[in-house]
Design an enzyme around this catalytic site. Structure first.
Site, short mmCIF file in Angstrom:
data_model
loop_
_atom_site.label_atom_id
_atom_site.label_comp_id
_atom_site.label_asym_id
_atom_site.label_seq_id
_atom_site.Cartn_x
_atom_site.Cartn_y
_atom_site.Cartn_z
N SER A 1 -9.47 -1.64 7.14
CA SER A 1 -8.93 -1.37 5.80
C SER A 1 -8.15 -2.52 5.17
CB SER A 1 -8.06 -0.11 5.83
OG SER A 1 -8.88 1.03 5.90
N LYS B 1 0.86 -1.20 0.00
CA LYS B 1 0.00 0.00 0.00
C LYS B 1 0.89 1.25 0.00
CE LYS B 1 -3.93 1.58 2.86
NZ LYS B 1 -4.77 1.20 4.02
N SER C 1 -9.44 0.84 3.03
CA SER C 1 -8.67 1.67 2.12
C SER C 1 -7.55 0.93 1.40
CB SER C 1 -8.07 2.85 2.88
OG SER C 1 -7.16 2.41 3.87
#
Lengths: 501, 62
Positions: free
Chosen positions: A218, A118, A194
């Site tokens: 997330s 990420k 996310s």
């Protein structure tokens, strides 16, 4: 029990321990030396398979890396999971692994395994975007995040940075600046967020392994919507050093993969205290691999009732029912005050993230994703009493769940209240109530991270439908138990086939 | 402060000024919606009285 496969599954069993006797795609033999075979089967290969083949000399780390990079180049334009592909670095790391093997050294547990992170993880030489436009103005990171360094030490190959919701304040996987990551099982649908790029990259078979972060869900929400295994370890178990923060009280980091074994290999490789993260303190390294195949005999497993049976669409309950049936679980435990735990987590997140961003909100409000900006502006104005009440309530809820875990080893709960909404969908109706998607898609994950419990998400695929996940929740320090249950369920057919793009 | 309080708008304007936030008028309605969402969460949380010896957990160890 043998659940049906997903909409576009590769017909693989990536849990196979011996890909050379029966390949994940059903071929009779694996031929690692054949680049065409490798390219055709790339999306079906697990990290464990790849590492074994590299260690055995059946294939070089360079060939593996080149295959992975070619697959990303072909698939990612349809998925938008990557914001940066670190090809040069990846080939350099692969050369180092091959050289170590040539010298007769023992390569690490993830030798030659490509992975991506990420884009809130620091990667030396790259700007740490955290999904934002604003951070593009920051200088490049001068060193790697701790978890990247730990994976590199095991021979893993970093191939890029992944798309995410801006500043991690997101459950959708959409991004106003870089576009939405697309769900590989149906590209007009959300990945969840996310860590949306992480879920998408794994589910699309571009990489066997990715890292994400999880403050309120997330990792678990995109794992559910993309149909992969995801792990949110206990709070403080894995170091957050070198990641862009969101909410210090609640931030976690962890791996996502297509097999429980891969999840465990990554988790084991990344453990250990880190003085650069004040909450990552000495609690001993407790690997999951030694007990991964121990089965479920002797484990007391219950289903979470009450709050977790409300608000969800039928598919959430159906997924939970399939998992409980497979495990033979008959007991349901009501977890008191879970709605309040979720409310408290919401307030802590809103207050802490807004405070962290206060100067940017003063100076550059117009450069935020509007949905993130408006929520943070509201959070900057919360009365202090709300925040303190929420922080105090954590101790109450922790004590209540500690009492539950005196009588059981693991709890099961849906990971999301629904399958992946369509990209751009702003509202959803749950239990007759219309609500915003972005703040509410994590309503089943948020109460659990609130008190930092370990969780592994197991995917549930159904014929003709998008996947949805179920959470395996354990007591503090019992990550290995959650992984063990996930591995057992995988053997019963709850697998994470890569989508064929 | 209840979620539907008419005083919320005034509170937001005053608190924003104190925090040095110049909130663009175009943002204000959405900010208010999110604030009211938080107010609803807080109201739910206050339903459970806490013992006075219950300390906050800013750095939390599970």
């Amino acid at each position: 029990m043998s659940p049906d496969q997903g909409m576009n599954p590769a017909s693989e069993s990536s849990a196979s321990k011996n890909p050379t006797s029966e390949s994940p795609t059903g071929a009779t033999t694996a031929n690692w030396a054949d680049p065409d075979w490798l390219a055709r089967h790339w999306h079906t290969l697990s990290a464990a398979h790849i590492a074994r083949a590299v260690r055995d000399g059946a294939v070089s780390a360079r060939t593996v890396t080149e295959t992975c990079l070619a697959h990303i180049a072909r698939v990612d334009p349809h998925i938008n999971a990557f914001t940066e592909v670190t090809a040069e670095r990846a080939l350099r790391e692969a050369a180092a692994v091959d050289a170590a093997i040539a010298r007769g050294e023992t390569p690490g547990s993830l030798a030659g395994v490509p992975y991506a992170v990420k884009n809130l993880f620091d990667i030396e030489g790259l700007c740490t975007l955290a999904g934002s436009k604003i951070n593009r103005d920051d200088p490049p990171a001068t060193s790697d995040a701790t978890l990247i360094r730990r994976l590199q030490a095991t021979g893993a190959i970093l191939v890029g940075a992944l798309n995410m919701g801006e500043y991690a304040y997101d459950f959708t996987g959409e991004n106003a600046h870089y576009g939405a990551a697309r769900n590989p099982h149906a590209t007009e649908h959300m990945t969840g967020g996310s860590s949306g790029g992480s879920g998408a990259a794994v589910a699309a078979g571009m990489v066997p392994l990715a890292l994400g972060s999880d403050t309120n869900g997330s990792i678990r929400v995109p794992s559910s919507l993309c149909g992969v295994f995801g792990m949110k370890p206990g709070f403080g178990r894995l170091s957050r050093a070198g990641t862009f923060p969101f909410c210090a009280s609640l931030d976690h980091v962890g791996p996502m993969a297509r097999t429980a074994e891969d999840l465990t290999l990554a988790y084991d490789a990344m453990q250990g205290e880190d003085e650069r993260d004040p909450v990552c303190v000495a609690q001993g390294i407790e690997p999951g691999l030694p007990t991964l195949d121990a089965g479920i005999d002797g484990l007391r497993i219950a289903s979470a009732g009450g709050y977790f049976l409300k608000q969800g669409n039928p598919e959430a309950g159906e997924a939970l029912a399939r998992i409980t049936a497979a495990l033979g679980v008959s007991e349901t435990v009501d977890l008191p005050n879970t709605d309040k735990a979720r409310a408290a987590a919401y307030l802590i997140t809103n207050a802490e993230s807004s405070n962290l961003h206060l100067e940017r909100l003063r100076q550059r409000a117009a450069d935020y994703d509007p949905d993130v900006r408006d929520r943070m502006l509201a959070g900057a104005l919360l009365p202090a009493g709300w925040y303190l009440q929420a922080q105090r309530f954590r101790r109450v809820y922790r004590a209540q769940l500690a009492a539950v875990f005196e009588h059981c080893d693991a709890l099961l709960a849906p990971a999301t209240p629904m399958r992946a909404p369509r990209i751009g969908q702003r509202h959803m109706t749950l239990d007759g109530e219309q609500m915003l998607v972005r703040p509410h898609l994590g309503l089943y994950t948020q109460p659990i991270s609130f008190i930092g419990l370990p969780v592994v998400v197991v995917p549930v695929h159904s014929e003709g439908a998008l996947p949805i996940g179920v959470q395996i929740i354990t007591a503090p320090g019992q990550e290995a138990t959650a992984l063990r249950i996930a591995a057992w369920l995988e053997q019963q057919g709850f697998r994470a086939p890569a989508a064929v793009i | 402060m209840k979620p539907d309080s008419p005083d919320i708008q005034r509170y937001l304007e005053l608190a924003a000024a104190q925090a040095g936030l110049d909130i663009h008028p175009d943002y204000m309605e959405a900010v208010r919606v999110y604030f009211e969402l938080s107010a609803g969460m807080a109201a739910r949380l206050y339903e459970t009285p806490l013992d006075e010896h219950t300390e906050p957990a800013p750095v939390f160890k599970p």
